[in-house]
Scaffold this active site. Structure first.
Site, PDB file in Angstrom:
ATOM      1  N   HIS A   1       0.960  -1.169   0.125  1.00 47.62           N
ATOM      2  CA  HIS A   1       0.018   0.019  -0.103  1.00 47.62           C
ATOM      3  C   HIS A   1       0.715   1.308   0.171  1.00 47.62           C
ATOM      4  O   HIS A   1       0.820   2.095  -0.975  1.00 47.62           O
ATOM      5  CB  HIS A   1      -0.966  -0.169   1.082  1.00 47.62           C
ATOM      6  CG  HIS A   1      -1.862   1.105   1.291  1.00 47.62           C
ATOM      7  ND1 HIS A   1      -3.333   0.935   1.155  1.00 47.62           N
ATOM      8  CD2 HIS A   1      -1.618   2.153   1.768  1.00 47.62           C
ATOM      9  CE1 HIS A   1      -3.562   2.275   0.980  1.00 47.62           C
ATOM     10  NE2 HIS A   1      -2.843   3.207   1.748  1.00 47.62           N
ATOM     11  N   GLU A   2       1.883   1.161   1.065  1.00 48.33           N
ATOM     12  CA  GLU A   2       2.514   2.497   1.035  1.00 48.33           C
ATOM     13  C   GLU A   2       3.571   2.665  -0.147  1.00 48.33           C
ATOM     14  O   GLU A   2       4.052   3.676  -0.682  1.00 48.33           O
ATOM     15  CB  GLU A   2       3.573   2.424   2.499  1.00 48.33           C
ATOM     16  CG  GLU A   2       2.616   2.505   3.698  1.00 48.33           C
ATOM     17  CD  GLU A   2       1.500   3.384   3.678  1.00 48.33           C
ATOM     18  OE1 GLU A   2       1.450   4.574   3.030  1.00 48.33           O
ATOM     19  OE2 GLU A   2       0.506   3.158   4.169  1.00 48.33           O
TER      20      GLU A   2
ATOM     21  N   HIS B   1       3.354   6.587  -6.872  1.00 48.42           N
ATOM     22  CA  HIS B   1       2.512   7.760  -7.385  1.00 48.42           C
ATOM     23  C   HIS B   1       3.289   9.302  -7.130  1.00 48.42           C
ATOM     24  O   HIS B   1       3.552  10.054  -7.964  1.00 48.42           O
ATOM     25  CB  HIS B   1       1.264   7.973  -6.425  1.00 48.42           C
ATOM     26  CG  HIS B   1       0.258   8.962  -7.104  1.00 48.42           C
ATOM     27  ND1 HIS B   1      -0.933   9.066  -6.377  1.00 48.42           N
ATOM     28  CD2 HIS B   1       0.097   9.333  -8.415  1.00 48.42           C
ATOM     29  CE1 HIS B   1      -1.808   9.645  -7.117  1.00 48.42           C
ATOM     30  NE2 HIS B   1      -1.387   9.935  -8.186  1.00 48.42           N
TER      31      HIS B   1
ATOM     32  N   HIS C   1       1.614   4.461  -2.876  1.00 46.43           N
ATOM     33  CA  HIS C   1       1.750   5.647  -2.641  1.00 46.43           C
ATOM     34  C   HIS C   1       3.031   6.596  -3.316  1.00 46.43           C
ATOM     35  O   HIS C   1       3.148   7.333  -3.834  1.00 46.43           O
ATOM     36  CB  HIS C   1       1.704   6.164  -1.232  1.00 46.43           C
ATOM     37  CG  HIS C   1       0.017   6.127  -0.499  1.00 46.43           C
ATOM     38  ND1 HIS C   1      -1.018   6.825  -1.272  1.00 46.43           N
ATOM     39  CD2 HIS C   1      -0.504   5.688   0.263  1.00 46.43           C
ATOM     40  CE1 HIS C   1      -2.077   6.678  -0.696  1.00 46.43           C
ATOM     41  NE2 HIS C   1      -1.597   6.040   0.432  1.00 46.43           N
TER      42      HIS C   1
HETATM   43 ZN   LIG Z   1      -2.939   5.120   1.779  1.00 48.93          ZN
END
Ligand SMILES: [Zn+2]
Length: 678
Positions: free
Chosen positions: A461-462, A468, A465
């Site tokens: 998940h991290e 991105h 990010h």
């Molecule tokens: Zn998040």
């Protein structure tokens, strides 16, 4: 004094930064910025190049100096550092407020937009559009009297929201449960019991003292075999800061909630929105109030049947009717019996080095990038590692720090944050740098760090990010990476990447027993994957209850009828609740997300972003999860674009249509896999 925070460095000089550097550096930077902004605001004929680019540069510089400070405060906290950090917060907030409410800058942006629109590119136009929108939402451009009122209302809101939080905290701290019969503790884990014994000793009472903090509450309602104990905790927890339950009326948030809703409605009306929900949507991907309501109803219709079947099955398993305080307990039992896979058993198969190599392998296969560790980069702790990421051409894209392990004085949780933002301006260029922070159990006894599968999902998940932030191609800091991305779409890349942590192909690559090197055995793998859809219907209905309640309350406020908090809650429950809830349940009174925090008229975003992520991943499932063409389109349309384009347009470009909720429903087993019928 040579202040390391004021120098020019490619990476922050973490080793040299001392708490005493913080406040002088921030004061000096803000003073310099203010003087420069004053000059810029007085320009005769401002243009994008002479006004906006310099403002972008100022913001970039300020973030770059402040980011290591707030980061250090979070990961190696000390009293001196906290004092320096806290001293700067009001200075920074006053600066940002002045900037956000500057009438001359507002006029200058509008002038440029009107005069130069034809010569500007789409990204530049978008940047100005965003800025003008944010000025308006901050009350700039209002007639003097309305502007004054708007400011007052916003200040009152800050105080009321703080009051709400205080009431919840006080009510939580005031309650505890005294246990004298050890039989009552059956089912609870040894650590919790030890903690309760220690609390009792500290208070000079016999036995055990259980407090109402969240970990204890969750542990009691899922593990405690004593039903009266579960009921007592459920009642205390769901009536905090209300007119009911053990602390009835002492910290009652009823009036505070009503006042908060009234102020929010007034603020929205002052800016000419119909209600606060419309105001909140002004910066979101979702366009209109009916669109959000229809979205939530669509999910509710689809998930209701699954949720009812899950609840009926759970009652059959428990052998009788279940009350709200029984559901977690029997669900945990059923899950253990059915899947027989615990997070602790999975740990030996997920040593961090193996997981990292597998994760980087996923990014490399998808986007052709190369990720390599660079040794010897000074950081804030010996365990921190630094990695560089390169484009397929070999061109550097950026870098990231990984701070993986829990330790004292480090904030809990996991997050990605910006260290350096990407910019390519006339005044200079910078590549993005990120912090990836987790709180995994550190290595011990010569073993590497071993992760649970929950940890693995968190890391993916991290890292989503992180990609991105790192793979952005936007030149302007205010729109690069995660900046300027609609708040209900910002979790798309992170939740998208989570899917790979559940993929059988990837599980084979990220797992390897730390002693034998063997990948996760097939039966364990299929049981693990099956847990993903366990009680997905019930979980979905619960989230929808919160989201509908939050959104309707903000959309339906009226001066005559007020907030109707409990009425709306009852209406929503009649529509979506599957598990019976007692009449005295007062969960809104402690619902800090929406009354005290930033999720007001925004709770729907959790589901909204999940739908985007699942539907984006479904495009990969249709073509192959590592299909290079699909990955390239995802990169071009979404991942590299930051806030430089509308989130819905970006999604439509990638998917060829708007988001479809069915991918999420299939992912959680609520719809059969592969079923594409309308
Ligand atoms: Zn998040």
């Amino acid at each position: 004094m040579d202040n390391p925070l004021l120098g020019e460095h490619a990476l922050p000089p973490f080793v040299q930064i001392r708490p005493e550097h913080v406040e002088p550096a921030v004061r000096e930077l803000l003073e310099r910025n203010r003087a420069r902004i004053e000059q810029l605001a007085a320009l005769e004929a401002p243009t994008f190049a002479t006004l906006i680019e310099p403002l972008e540069e100022l913001q970039h510089g300020l973030t770059r100096a402040w980011s290591p400070v707030s980061h250090l405060n979070a990961v190696v906290n000390s009293e001196a550092l906290r004092a320096g950090y806290n001293a700067c917060l009001p200075l920074l907030s006053a600066y940002q407020t002045d900037l956000a409410q500057s009438e001359p800058l507002f006029r200058a942006y509008r002038t440029i937009a009107e005069r130069d629109a034809a010569e500007l590119g789409p990204v530049e136009r978008r940047l100005i559009e965003h800025a003008v929108r944010d000025f308006r939402l901050a009350g700039v451009g209002l007639p003097a009297e309305r502007k004054r009122r708007f400011k007052t209302v916003m200040q009152e809101l800050t105080q009321l929201q703080a009051k709400f939080e205080e009431n919840v905290l006080d009510a939580t701290n005031a309650w505890s449960w005294h246990v004298t019969d050890p039989d009552e503790l059956r089912g609870l884990n040894a650590m919790l019991i030890e903690l309760a014994a220690r609390r009792a000793r500290e208070r000079g009472v016999s036995g055990w003292l259980l407090s109402l903090d969240q970990p204890t509450y969750v542990a009691v309602v899922t593990d405690a075999q004593a039903r009266p104990l579960r009921r007592a905790f459920y009642e205390a927890w769901t009536t905090r800061a209300s007119d009911r339950g053990p602390g009835a009326g002492r910290w009652d948030n009823s009036a505070v909630m009503e006042e908060i809703l009234r102020r929010r409605h007034e603020a929205a009306r002052l800016l000419d929105f119909g209600n606060y929900a419309e105001y909140a949507l002004a910066t979101r991907m979702a366009r209109t109030v009916p669109e959000v309501i229809a979205f939530l109803h669509e999910l509710a219709r689809a998930a209701r049947g699954a949720a009812q079947a899950e609840f009926a099955e759970l009652e059959a398993f428990a052998g009788g009717e279940l009350a709200a305080w029984d559901v977690g307990f029997y669900a945990e039992k059923l899950q253990r019996e059915r899947y027989a896979v615990s997070q602790e058993e999975l740990r030996p198969y997920f040593p961090l080095p193996r997981v990292l190599a597998g994760l980087f392998g996923v990014a490399e296969r998808l986007f052709g990038v190369r990720i390599r560790e660079r040794a010897g980069v000074p950081a804030w702790h010996a365990d921190v590692r630094y990695f560089e990421i390169e484009a397929p051409s070999g061109a550097p894209l950026g870098g990231f720090y990984l701070d993986a392990y829990a330790r004292p004085h480090k904030r809990s949780g996991a997050w990605m944050d910006e260290c350096v933002g990407r910019k390519r301006l006339a005044s200079g260029a910078a590549l993005p740098v990120a912090y990836l922070v987790c709180n995994f159990l550190p290595p011990a006894d010569g073993r590497p760090a071993l992760l649970t599968h929950d940890d693995v999902v968190t890391l993916f998940h991290e890292f989503g990010h992180g990609l991105h932030h790192l793979m952005t191609r936007v030149d302007y800091p205010s729109l690069a990476g995660i900046n300027g991305v609609s708040w209900d779409a910002v979790e798309l890349p992170s939740q998208f990447l989570e899917n790979y942590a559940w993929n059988p192909q990837v599980l084979g690559q990220i797992s390897g027993h730390h002693e034998s090197g063997a990948p996760l055995p097939a039966p364990m793998q299929s049981r693990l994957i099956a847990t993903r859809s366990f009680h997905a219907g019930l979980a979905m209905m619960r989230q929808l209850e919160f989201a509908l309640f939050d959104f309707r309350m903000h959309a339906e406020y009226s001066a005559e009828r007020g907030g109707r908090v409990l009425e709306i809650l009852a209406e929503v429950r009649r529509e979506v609740a599957v598990v019976p809830v007692p009449e005295w349940n007062r969960f809104p009174h402690s619902f800090g997300h929406i009354f005290a925090g930033g999720y007001a008229a925004g709770y729907y975003s959790y589901k909204w972003a999940e739908v985007l992520a699942a539907d984006a991943f479904a495009a990969f499932e249709e073509t192959g999860v590592f299909d290079p063409g699909t990955a390239q389109r995802f990169l071009d349309a979404i991942l590299s674009r930051g806030g430089s384009r509308d989130a819905l347009e970006a999604f439509v470009e990638f998917r060829g249509r708007g988001p479809d909720v069915r991918a999420l429903l299939r992912q959680h087993g609520i719809l059969p896999a592969g079923g594409l019928a309308a």
